[in-house]
Design a protein around this motif. Structure first.
Motif, mmCIF file in Angstrom:
data_model
loop_
_atom_site.group_PDB
_atom_site.id
_atom_site.type_symbol
_atom_site.label_atom_id
_atom_site.label_comp_id
_atom_site.label_asym_id
_atom_site.label_seq_id
_atom_site.Cartn_x
_atom_site.Cartn_y
_atom_site.Cartn_z
ATOM 1 N N ASP A 87 0.810 -1.219 0.000
ATOM 2 C CA ASP A 87 0.000 0.000 0.000
ATOM 3 C C ASP A 87 0.849 1.279 0.000
ATOM 4 O OD1 ASP A 87 1.001 -0.276 2.581
ATOM 5 O OD2 ASP A 87 -0.842 0.409 3.544
ATOM 6 N N MET A 88 2.149 1.127 -0.238
ATOM 7 C CA MET A 88 3.064 2.259 -0.225
ATOM 8 C C MET A 88 2.734 3.208 -1.376
ATOM 9 S SD MET A 88 7.225 1.983 -0.386
ATOM 10 C CE MET A 88 7.493 1.568 1.335
ATOM 11 N N GLY A 89 2.624 4.488 -1.046
ATOM 12 C CA GLY A 89 2.379 5.491 -2.065
ATOM 13 C C GLY A 89 3.657 5.859 -2.803
ATOM 14 N N LEU A 90 3.503 6.691 -3.832
ATOM 15 C CA LEU A 90 4.641 7.086 -4.650
ATOM 16 C C LEU A 90 5.719 7.774 -3.820
ATOM 17 C CD1 LEU A 90 6.040 7.379 -7.378
ATOM 18 C CD2 LEU A 90 4.732 9.493 -7.724
ATOM 19 N N GLN A 91 5.321 8.661 -2.928
ATOM 20 C CA GLN A 91 6.304 9.379 -2.120
ATOM 21 C C GLN A 91 7.150 8.415 -1.301
ATOM 22 O OE1 GLN A 91 4.687 12.406 0.450
ATOM 23 N NE2 GLN A 91 6.667 12.930 1.299
ATOM 24 N N ALA A 93 7.571 5.217 -1.814
ATOM 25 C CA ALA A 93 8.320 4.338 -2.715
ATOM 26 C C ALA A 93 9.586 5.027 -3.206
ATOM 27 C CB ALA A 93 7.447 3.920 -3.889
ATOM 28 N N LEU A 94 9.459 6.286 -3.583
ATOM 29 C CA LEU A 94 10.637 7.022 -4.037
ATOM 30 C C LEU A 94 11.645 7.204 -2.913
ATOM 31 C CD1 LEU A 94 8.997 9.683 -6.352
ATOM 32 C CD2 LEU A 94 10.565 7.864 -7.044
ATOM 33 N N LEU A 95 11.163 7.532 -1.713
ATOM 34 C CA LEU A 95 12.077 7.697 -0.577
ATOM 35 C C LEU A 95 12.805 6.398 -0.266
ATOM 36 C CD1 LEU A 95 9.986 9.986 1.794
ATOM 37 C CD2 LEU A 95 12.032 10.613 0.497
ATOM 38 N N LEU A 96 12.094 5.286 -0.317
ATOM 39 C CA LEU A 96 12.718 3.985 -0.082
ATOM 40 C C LEU A 96 13.792 3.713 -1.131
ATOM 41 C CD1 LEU A 96 12.956 1.209 1.275
ATOM 42 C CD2 LEU A 96 11.079 0.444 -0.179
ATOM 43 N N ALA A 97 13.469 3.968 -2.400
ATOM 44 C CA ALA A 97 14.432 3.726 -3.468
ATOM 45 C C ALA A 97 15.648 4.634 -3.322
ATOM 46 C CB ALA A 97 13.764 3.933 -4.828
ATOM 47 N N ILE A 98 15.441 5.895 -2.962
ATOM 48 C CA ILE A 98 16.562 6.831 -2.755
ATOM 49 C C ILE A 98 17.450 6.334 -1.623
ATOM 50 C CG2 ILE A 98 17.156 9.159 -1.950
ATOM 51 C CD1 ILE A 98 14.607 10.109 -3.531
ATOM 52 N N GLN A 99 16.835 5.896 -0.526
ATOM 53 C CA GLN A 99 17.616 5.371 0.600
ATOM 54 C C GLN A 99 18.427 4.152 0.183
ATOM 55 O OE1 GLN A 99 14.624 4.573 3.525
ATOM 56 N NE2 GLN A 99 14.449 6.711 4.162
ATOM 57 N N ARG A 100 17.824 3.265 -0.597
ATOM 58 C CA ARG A 100 18.541 2.066 -1.045
ATOM 59 C C ARG A 100 19.742 2.448 -1.901
ATOM 60 N NH1 ARG A 100 16.273 -3.006 -0.446
ATOM 61 N NH2 ARG A 100 17.685 -3.707 -2.069
ATOM 62 N N LYS A 139 15.324 13.611 -8.573
ATOM 63 C CA LYS A 139 14.711 14.530 -9.534
ATOM 64 C C LYS A 139 13.223 14.211 -9.693
ATOM 65 C CE LYS A 139 15.098 16.390 -14.165
ATOM 66 N NZ LYS A 139 15.770 16.353 -15.449
ATOM 67 N N LEU A 140 12.906 12.932 -9.816
ATOM 68 C CA LEU A 140 11.515 12.524 -9.919
ATOM 69 C C LEU A 140 10.747 12.937 -8.661
ATOM 70 C CD1 LEU A 140 9.306 11.058 -11.501
ATOM 71 C CD2 LEU A 140 10.061 8.944 -10.413
ATOM 72 N N TYR A 141 11.366 12.742 -7.512
ATOM 73 C CA TYR A 141 10.738 13.118 -6.238
ATOM 74 C C TYR A 141 10.480 14.617 -6.206
ATOM 75 C CZ TYR A 141 9.920 13.526 -1.226
ATOM 76 O OH TYR A 141 9.362 13.779 -0.017
ATOM 77 N N GLU A 142 11.486 15.394 -6.578
ATOM 78 C CA GLU A 142 11.346 16.855 -6.555
ATOM 79 C C GLU A 142 10.283 17.321 -7.536
ATOM 80 O OE1 GLU A 142 15.344 18.128 -7.326
ATOM 81 O OE2 GLU A 142 16.028 17.491 -5.336
ATOM 82 N N SER A 147 6.840 19.390 -5.963
ATOM 83 C CA SER A 147 6.182 20.430 -6.760
ATOM 84 C C SER A 147 4.704 20.588 -6.377
ATOM 85 C CB SER A 147 6.294 20.108 -8.252
ATOM 86 O OG SER A 147 5.581 18.935 -8.559
ATOM 87 N N GLU A 148 4.154 19.612 -5.660
ATOM 88 C CA GLU A 148 2.765 19.697 -5.230
ATOM 89 C C GLU A 148 2.584 20.663 -4.074
ATOM 90 O OE1 GLU A 148 1.269 15.792 -4.439
ATOM 91 O OE2 GLU A 148 1.760 15.072 -6.437
ATOM 92 N N PHE A 149 3.664 21.019 -3.424
ATOM 93 C CA PHE A 149 3.543 21.894 -2.252
ATOM 94 C C PHE A 149 3.594 23.313 -2.643
ATOM 95 C CE2 PHE A 149 5.098 17.910 -0.413
ATOM 96 C CZ PHE A 149 4.104 17.705 0.509
#
Length: 149
Positions: A87-91, A93-100, A139-142, A147-149
């Motif tokens: 149930d992990m959202g995109l945010q 998922a991206l944070l997990l991938a960046i950490q990895r 970059k994808l995260y940003e 950009s939604e904020f």
């Protein structure tokens, strides 16, 4: 892990690449947006190539090297605490991938500092690849999340 257990370290690095392939493949299947799915599929393919390079490493090239100065590797320093959830959202998922990718980069940086020649070049190359992955994910995260904020 002892200082001269390079075979164990290589096996750990291979297992990290296998885990990355599995994670990115799963994320690709679950991604809602085509560009995110494509990114994760590309990352999975790149991690498959990394695994192949490590598996094809000729350990006999290492056997003649003096590994007494090989740095102590604490494997827990290179694992990511956060686990993938369906149930992990995109945010997340991206944070997990960046950490990895950051952990993988740190591992390869440490490994390259303890060897010379072709083995050092391989670990240096793999560290650079992990940086590229991290930068793309950031970059994808940003662009997609911040950009939604």
């Amino acid at each position: 892990m002892g200082q001269n257990d390079l075979a164990d370290i290589l096996q750990f690095a291979i297992s990290k690449e296998i885990q990355a392939v599995q994670m990115y493949s799963l994320m690709a299947k679950k991604a809602e947006f085509p560009h995110v799915r494509q990114l994760f599929e590309e990352l999975a393919a790149e991690e498959r190539n990394h695994r192949k390079m490590l598996q094809e490493l000729d350990v006999s090239e290492i056997e003649g090297q003096d590994l007494t100065q090989f740095p102590e590797i604490r494997l827990t320093d290179y694992t990511v605490a956060q686990e993938f959830r369906p149930d992990m959202g995109l945010q997340d998922a991206l944070l997990l991938a960046i950490q990895r990718e950051e952990k993988s980069y740190a591992l390869y940086q440490k490994l390259q500092s303890g060897v010379v020649g072709k083995v050092r070049a391989l670990f240096t190359f793999l560290a650079g690849e992990e940086v590229k992955h991290r930068e793309r994910l950031q970059k994808l995260y940003e662009e997609g999340i911040l950009s939604e904020f």
